[in-house]
Design a protein around this motif. Structure first.
Motif, PDB file in Angstrom:
ATOM      1  N   LEU A 210       0.846  -1.184   0.000  1.00 42.21           N
ATOM      2  CA  LEU A 210       0.000   0.000   0.000  1.00 42.21           C
ATOM      3  C   LEU A 210       0.887   1.241   0.000  1.00 42.21           C
ATOM      4  CD1 LEU A 210      -2.616  -0.928   2.778  1.00 42.21           C
ATOM      5  CD2 LEU A 210      -2.705  -1.466   0.328  1.00 42.21           C
TER       6      LEU A 210
ATOM      7  N   ILE B  98       0.692   5.293   0.397  1.00 43.02           N
ATOM      8  CA  ILE B  98      -0.243   6.172   1.100  1.00 43.02           C
ATOM      9  C   ILE B  98       0.311   7.594   1.135  1.00 43.02           C
ATOM     10  CG2 ILE B  98      -1.357   6.585   3.350  1.00 43.02           C
ATOM     11  CD1 ILE B  98      -0.899   3.520   3.869  1.00 43.02           C
TER      12      ILE B  98
ATOM     13  N   ILE C 115      -4.859   5.903   0.337  1.00 45.29           N
ATOM     14  CA  ILE C 115      -4.119   4.870  -0.397  1.00 45.29           C
ATOM     15  C   ILE C 115      -4.142   5.277  -1.872  1.00 45.29           C
ATOM     16  CG2 ILE C 115      -4.008   2.433  -1.045  1.00 45.29           C
ATOM     17  CD1 ILE C 115      -5.716   1.857   1.472  1.00 45.29           C
TER      18      ILE C 115
END
Length: 244
Positions: free
Chosen positions: A61, A63, A237
């Motif tokens: 992920l 972010i 995200i």
């Protein structure tokens, strides 16, 4: 001493209730990621046809924290190892959402210091939406046939909460309502400065471990929040990718 224990128990009960109801400066790349941070990657249409049958897989992920990607004050990278052996349906569901690009540009809509960061509502981005990535035998929390559940937005994942995995630091778990078998797409990540959220064990399904970047979860858990524990500046995200 008893009062402290009681307060901790009450805090846990309150936090569990919250989970069940939901559902300035230079850019600082805390993980020293030198890539160009492209916002989206190529998606795999409709995810997988079959449940992933390896024991583990990795999800990354990326972010940002800020009013927009361009104006973000911080960017982070977190890698999660999904446990397909002990939580096969939840791990497969999360991985399939990633492959379908459902988590790209999705916010962490609820953040609580010393507890968790929660996101994954790709429908409404506020904790009121989300559903399973594909059919797992549950429709609106009830076991039934796919023919009796024509609307994919009613799909859920059956609970796998008694799999031996617990809510320790740097783990990922599934958010749901107070009813059984109501997980969909929302999830929460535990920071590295907690002990163990024992009141969640056996209620919510832990399905993976953060293997890189858990310190970023802790940093994110400390951002300024407002009403309903929503971050004042968005935590988003901007890219989610899965290993083969």
């Amino acid at each position: 001493m008893n009062g402290i224990v009681t307060n901790k128990i009450m805090f846990g009960v309150c936090i569990l209730s919250l989970l069940m109801m939901s559902f300035a400066g230079c850019i600082s790349d805390d993980d020293d990621d030198d890539d160009k941070d492209e916002v989206l990657t190529e998606c795999v249409p409709n995810g997988q046809l079959e449940v992933y049958d390896e024991s583990t897989s990795d999800v990354t992920l990326k972010i940002y924290h800020g009013s927009s990607f361009e104006d973000a004050g911080s960017k982070y990278t977190i890698t999660i190892e999904l446990n397909h052996e002990l939580a096969p349906l939840h791990a497969d569901n999360f991985r399939t959402h990633v492959l379908d690009c459902n988590y790209d540009n999705v916010t962490f809509h609820r953040i609580i210091d010393d507890f968790m960061i929660q996101g994954g509502d790709f429908e409404n981005n506020d904790g009121t939406g989300g559903y399973a990535a594909k059919w797992y035998g549950i429709c609106n929390g009830q076991e039934t046939s796919k023919e009796n559940c024509p609307d994919p937005t009613d799909y859920n994942v059956p609970d796998e909460a008694d799999n031996g995995l617990t809510h320790l630091p740097c783990t990922i778990s599934m958010a749901k309502t107070s009813s059984p078998d109501t997980g969909g797409s929302q999830f929460f990540l535990m920071p590295d400065d907690i002990d163990q959220h024992t009141w969640l064990d056996g209620q919510h399904t832990v399905f993976g471990t953060v293997t890189s970047g858990c310190e970023h979860i802790t940093t994110i858990s400390e951002v300024e929040t407002g009403q309903n524990d929503r971050p004042v500046l968005p935590v988003v995200i901007y890219s989610a990718t899965a290993s083969d």
